[in-house]
Design a protein around this motif. Sequence first.
Motif, mmCIF file in Angstrom:
data_model
loop_
_atom_site.group_PDB
_atom_site.id
_atom_site.type_symbol
_atom_site.label_atom_id
_atom_site.label_comp_id
_atom_site.label_asym_id
_atom_site.label_seq_id
_atom_site.Cartn_x
_atom_site.Cartn_y
_atom_site.Cartn_z
ATOM 1 N N TRP A 64 16.837 -0.408 -34.638
ATOM 2 C CA TRP A 64 17.020 0.472 -33.478
ATOM 3 C C TRP A 64 17.075 1.937 -33.915
ATOM 4 O O TRP A 64 16.446 2.802 -33.316
ATOM 5 C CB TRP A 64 18.286 0.080 -32.737
ATOM 6 N N GLU A 65 17.805 2.226 -34.982
ATOM 7 C CA GLU A 65 17.943 3.598 -35.441
ATOM 8 C C GLU A 65 16.615 4.149 -35.953
ATOM 9 O O GLU A 65 16.310 5.327 -35.795
ATOM 10 C CB GLU A 65 19.019 3.673 -36.539
ATOM 11 N N GLU A 66 15.813 3.308 -36.601
ATOM 12 C CA GLU A 66 14.502 3.746 -37.068
ATOM 13 C C GLU A 66 13.621 4.162 -35.892
ATOM 14 O O GLU A 66 12.827 5.091 -35.991
ATOM 15 C CB GLU A 66 13.823 2.623 -37.853
ATOM 16 N N GLU A 67 13.771 3.465 -34.777
ATOM 17 C CA GLU A 67 12.972 3.787 -33.606
ATOM 18 C C GLU A 67 13.408 5.102 -32.966
ATOM 19 O O GLU A 67 12.672 5.698 -32.173
ATOM 20 C CB GLU A 67 13.088 2.665 -32.569
ATOM 21 N N GLN A 68 14.629 5.558 -33.309
ATOM 22 C CA GLN A 68 15.131 6.797 -32.714
ATOM 23 C C GLN A 68 14.715 8.050 -33.470
ATOM 24 O O GLN A 68 15.036 9.159 -33.063
ATOM 25 C CB GLN A 68 16.669 6.767 -32.626
ATOM 26 N N GLU A 69 14.007 7.887 -34.594
ATOM 27 C CA GLU A 69 13.691 9.032 -35.426
ATOM 28 C C GLU A 69 12.793 10.040 -34.713
ATOM 29 O O GLU A 69 12.839 11.230 -34.997
ATOM 30 C CB GLU A 69 13.051 8.554 -36.734
ATOM 31 N N GLU A 70 11.931 9.573 -33.830
ATOM 32 C CA GLU A 70 11.081 10.469 -33.071
ATOM 33 C C GLU A 70 11.533 10.463 -31.615
ATOM 34 O O GLU A 70 11.879 9.425 -31.078
ATOM 35 C CB GLU A 70 9.622 10.025 -33.173
ATOM 36 N N PRO A 71 11.510 11.665 -30.981
ATOM 37 C CA PRO A 71 11.927 11.728 -29.574
ATOM 38 C C PRO A 71 11.110 10.778 -28.707
ATOM 39 O O PRO A 71 9.898 10.641 -28.883
ATOM 40 C CB PRO A 71 11.659 13.199 -29.204
ATOM 41 N N ASN A 72 11.760 10.128 -27.793
ATOM 42 C CA ASN A 72 11.076 9.184 -26.923
ATOM 43 C C ASN A 72 11.811 9.170 -25.581
ATOM 44 O O ASN A 72 12.962 8.780 -25.510
ATOM 45 C CB ASN A 72 11.095 7.779 -27.547
ATOM 46 N N ARG A 111 15.966 8.479 -25.322
ATOM 47 C CA ARG A 111 16.332 7.595 -26.429
ATOM 48 C C ARG A 111 17.104 8.336 -27.516
ATOM 49 O O ARG A 111 17.836 7.714 -28.288
ATOM 50 C CB ARG A 111 15.090 6.948 -27.030
ATOM 51 N N ASP A 112 16.922 9.640 -27.628
ATOM 52 C CA ASP A 112 17.650 10.399 -28.644
ATOM 53 C C ASP A 112 19.139 10.423 -28.344
ATOM 54 O O ASP A 112 19.975 10.232 -29.229
ATOM 55 C CB ASP A 112 17.126 11.830 -28.732
ATOM 56 N N ARG A 113 19.475 10.677 -27.082
ATOM 57 C CA ARG A 113 20.882 10.791 -26.701
ATOM 58 C C ARG A 113 21.454 9.475 -26.201
ATOM 59 O O ARG A 113 22.657 9.363 -25.974
ATOM 60 C CB ARG A 113 21.057 11.855 -25.618
ATOM 61 N N VAL A 114 20.599 8.484 -26.047
ATOM 62 C CA VAL A 114 20.997 7.189 -25.479
ATOM 63 C C VAL A 114 21.693 7.424 -24.140
ATOM 64 O O VAL A 114 22.794 6.939 -23.886
ATOM 65 C CB VAL A 114 21.915 6.389 -26.436
ATOM 66 N N THR A 115 21.047 8.224 -23.305
ATOM 67 C CA THR A 115 21.606 8.526 -21.992
ATOM 68 C C THR A 115 20.529 8.415 -20.927
ATOM 69 O O THR A 115 19.336 8.431 -21.217
ATOM 70 C CB THR A 115 22.188 9.954 -21.922
ATOM 71 N N VAL A 116 20.990 8.315 -19.714
ATOM 72 C CA VAL A 116 20.110 8.322 -18.554
ATOM 73 C C VAL A 116 20.540 9.474 -17.658
ATOM 74 O O VAL A 116 21.728 9.631 -17.370
ATOM 75 C CB VAL A 116 20.191 6.993 -17.774
ATOM 76 N N THR A 117 19.586 10.290 -17.236
ATOM 77 C CA THR A 117 19.871 11.365 -16.304
ATOM 78 C C THR A 117 19.326 10.977 -14.940
ATOM 79 O O THR A 117 18.154 10.620 -14.806
ATOM 80 C CB THR A 117 19.224 12.692 -16.752
ATOM 81 N N LYS A 118 20.191 11.004 -13.952
ATOM 82 C CA LYS A 118 19.787 10.708 -12.579
ATOM 83 C C LYS A 118 20.034 11.969 -11.761
ATOM 84 O O LYS A 118 21.163 12.311 -11.455
ATOM 85 C CB LYS A 118 20.584 9.534 -12.026
#
Length: 228
Positions: free
Chosen positions: A127-135, A146-153
């Motif tokens: 999971w952390e490897e997948e976070q290396e690039e912004p998505n 995915r960088d902040r592991v957040t959802v903005t509504k």
Amino acid sequence: MDPVKILIVDDEPDILDFIRYNLVKEGFEVFTASNGEDGIKTAEQVKPRLIILDIMMPKMDGVEVCRQLRSKPGFENTLVTFLTAREEDYSQIAALDVGGDDYITKPIRPRVFLSRIKALLRRSERWEEEQEEPNTLSIGDLIIDRDRVTVTKGEDVIELAKKEFELLFLLVSKPGKVFSREEIFNKVWGTDVIVGNRTIDVHIRKLREKIGDHYIKTIKGIGYKFEF
């Protein structure tokens, strides 16, 4: 490479010694605490990669320990697995509900236990490897970062537990696609992990509470899909 730090919190000395012995043999750096309050203090001091929490402890149980840690900066993505002799559904649901990553029942079988711990760490590393690039995914008024592991509504930032986020990201990655329960288990929890039948339901319920109940649709007898 520094050894992985693991914190064990359990009020039974024999269990602490047994688990510590088996983890140290595998090269982990192990810390222990005999109650919830000391567990939180130790976690803040050593910043472990993984915390093994007994659910049933005096003064402060494992569920409350996890709840408090998850609210502290720096512990949003700390791995937490619960350890308990209890197999009732409500204990398992409570453990997952506060952000637990796994649930292991006593009595402990060393080889199975170590296998579960290593599988949890492997999934976390992937999971952390997948976070290396912004998505980032954007759909309607939802922005999933995915960088902040957040959802903005809209203008509101919604913080999700790690598994909640992984589940939501999977569903949103293909709007309209029906994901079977088996497919969700395999992609979010992994094929080498055994979790209860209510696990997905608990996480779906929490997602609906946080982002709204009209996005995720239940397809009876099959699974779930994201619709906008």
